[in-house]
Enzyme design. Structure first.
Site, short mmCIF file in Angstrom:
data_model
loop_
_atom_site.label_atom_id
_atom_site.label_comp_id
_atom_site.label_asym_id
_atom_site.label_seq_id
_atom_site.Cartn_x
_atom_site.Cartn_y
_atom_site.Cartn_z
N LYS A 175 0.84 -1.27 0.19
CA LYS A 175 -0.03 -0.18 0.02
C LYS A 175 0.97 1.25 0.01
CE LYS A 175 -3.75 2.24 2.64
NZ LYS A 175 -4.86 1.88 3.68
N SER A 183 -10.52 1.36 6.59
CA SER A 183 -9.68 1.50 5.41
C SER A 183 -9.51 -0.02 4.85
CB SER A 183 -8.53 2.31 5.46
OG SER A 183 -8.65 3.67 5.77
N SER A 195 -9.16 3.38 2.40
CA SER A 195 -7.98 3.55 1.71
C SER A 195 -7.26 2.53 1.16
CB SER A 195 -7.32 4.63 2.54
OG SER A 195 -6.67 3.94 3.57
#
Length: 473
Positions: A81, A180, A156
């Site tokens: 990520k 997220s 996210s």
């Protein structure tokens, strides 16, 4: 017989690991299949960003084939990520401020994955600074939902979730402050786990005590892969004083699971779009078929008070991290509105505001202790709405109720986040619109293994990620 490229990428991470160890196929073959899959689907999805040079990746895969196995991830491709540092790769965090920042070293979590043999191919896309549960940013653009490319992937950890759904990756890391991991997993028909806070440590630089809202965690298409990746990501470190030592979780999945008492909160008084509670009710019936007792609970705590506490403490944490950019006019001009909102709210806080927020948080924790004497697991929807149009910045209303902040539409995830409880998102099927949904399984602090066992039992009974992959032909 060697699986086809498609079959290779359908394998779980543990099955890939076993196949590589037995030399049924090579790391080079897995890398070739992964790169071909990226070329075929990533231009439409934009899940993987900052992809490394293909020949370098193939060389690393060949080197892995020639070397002794380093761990269970030996030769397995993974993308990190784009909030975490990978040595030699750009950590943009989706912000123009960091579009050219090359990380000098791996974050500890990344180093642990690499030490287990993972081959890091690039990054997964994320919103700017990870703010807002919709993966779009001015550096890499938007990540599309694998089940409808006109809609949001959530966030996210949206890039990670879509890469899993699209069979680009078999496992992925994510992080979760305000859903997220859970929101994009729900919208991608995969699993995402927010572990008990302190299980997976954060950074070892800067302030080490105040931030107790966000944590990294695993994402996968099966709970066994969640457990395996969590075992690799976790572990105490003396440089992070709030980290803790835990036992391995993967072996627990082979142990029998006792029948549990599940408490259904529904939407906890929050607005929710039609169809989501219907799928939740169907899932509750399926859990009952598995032998688990369940009952509906009254709202366990005042959700308005939780929101007050959450927005205060979140603004306190986020504003502190972005304040240096806010104080520099040229950099402030490049901050997204959500970041400006957080900083300015944070700057307006008083000691009394912070004390009240922590008092509410403490009351909710005490209430949760009593609650988990009544039930073993809380069950509630992972999202309040279906994936929305890709071009929106965030939903402006849900079920006729106006959203007054950029993140109010994800309020349903904050009860667990506020007090660091473990949560697993499990996929529960599809609405009439053809879009996936998920449920949060929430446990008392430290019951990560119990949640993984329950999710594994659910997966054996339903197998939604395998039953209904996205059609990306």
């Amino acid at each position: 017989m060697r699986p086809s490229d498609t079959d290779l990428l359908d394998l779980s991470a543990l099955a890939l690991s076993d196949g590589l160890a037995a030399r049924h196929f090579s790391a080079e073959e897995v890398m070739q299949a992964t790169l071909a899959r990226i070329a075929a689907v990533n231009p439409r999805l934009n899940a993987v960003v900052s992809l490394r040079d293909e020949e370098q990746l193939l060389q690393e895969a060949r080197a892995a084939d020639a070397a002794a196995r380093r761990g269970w991830l030996h030769g397995v491709p993974i993308a990190i990520k784009d909030l975490a540092h990978v040595q030699g790769l750009v950590t943009s965090m989706g912000s123009p401020l960091f579009a050219d920042f090359v990380a000098p070293q791996d974050d500890l979590m990344v180093a642990r994955l690499r030490a287990a043999g993972a081959l890091i191919i690039g990054k997964t896309n994320t919103p700017e600074f990870g703010l807002g549960s919709h993966t779009y940013n001015p550096v890499h653009g938007a990540t599309a939902n694998a089940y409808d490319v006109t809609r949001s992937a959530g966030g996210s950890s949206g890039g990670a979730a879509v890469a899993l759904a699209a069979r680009i990756l078999s496992v992925a890391d994510g992080s979760d402050m305000m859903g997220s991991l859970r929101n994009p997993a729900a919208w991608s028909n995969v699993y995402g786990m927010r572990p008990s806070w302190g299980t997976v440590i954060g950074g070892t630089e800067g302030e080490l005590f105040a931030q107790q809202l966000s944590t990294s965690g695993p994402m996968a298409r099966s709970p066994s892969d969640l457990a395996a990746l969590l075992d690799t990501m976790t572990g105490a470190d003396p440089r992070q004083p709030l980290s803790r030592t835990v036992s391995p979780w993967l072996p627990m999945l082979a142990e029998p699971l006792s029948r549990l008492n599940l408490g259904w909160t529904g939407a906890w008084g929050l607005p929710i779009e039609p169809g989501l509670l219907t799928l939740g009710d169907a899932a509750r019936a399926q859990f009952a078929d598995l032998g688990h007792a369940h009952r509906e609970l009254p709202d366990p705590f005042d959700m308005h008070a939780l929101w007050e506490s959450w927005t205060t403490l979140r603004a306190f944490v986020v504003s502190a991290s972005a304040l240096a950019h806010y104080d520099t006019p040229a950099e402030r001009a490049l901050l997204k509105p959500a970041a400006l909102w957080e900083v300015e709210k944070g700057l307006s806080l008083t000691p009394r505001d912070l004390h009240r927020a922590n008092a509410i948080r403490s009351d909710w924790y005490r209430r949760s202790l009593a609650l988990f004497e009544e039930v073993d697991v809380l069950v509630m929807p992972s999202t309040q709405c279906w994936p929305f149009a890709l071009e929106l910045d965030h939903p402006k209303e849900i079920a006729g109720v106006q959203m007054d902040t950029y993140h109010r539409w994800m309020q349903i995830v904050i009860p667990a986040s506020l007090i660091g409880l473990p949560v697993v998102n499990v996929p529960i099927g599809f609405g009439e619109n053809g879009l996936p949904a998920g449920l949060q399984l929430i446990g008392a602090r430290g019951t990560d293994g119990l949640l993984l066992q329950l999710a594994q039992e659910w997966h054996r009974a339903t197998s939604w990620p395998d039953k209904r992959p996205p059609d990306l032909q």
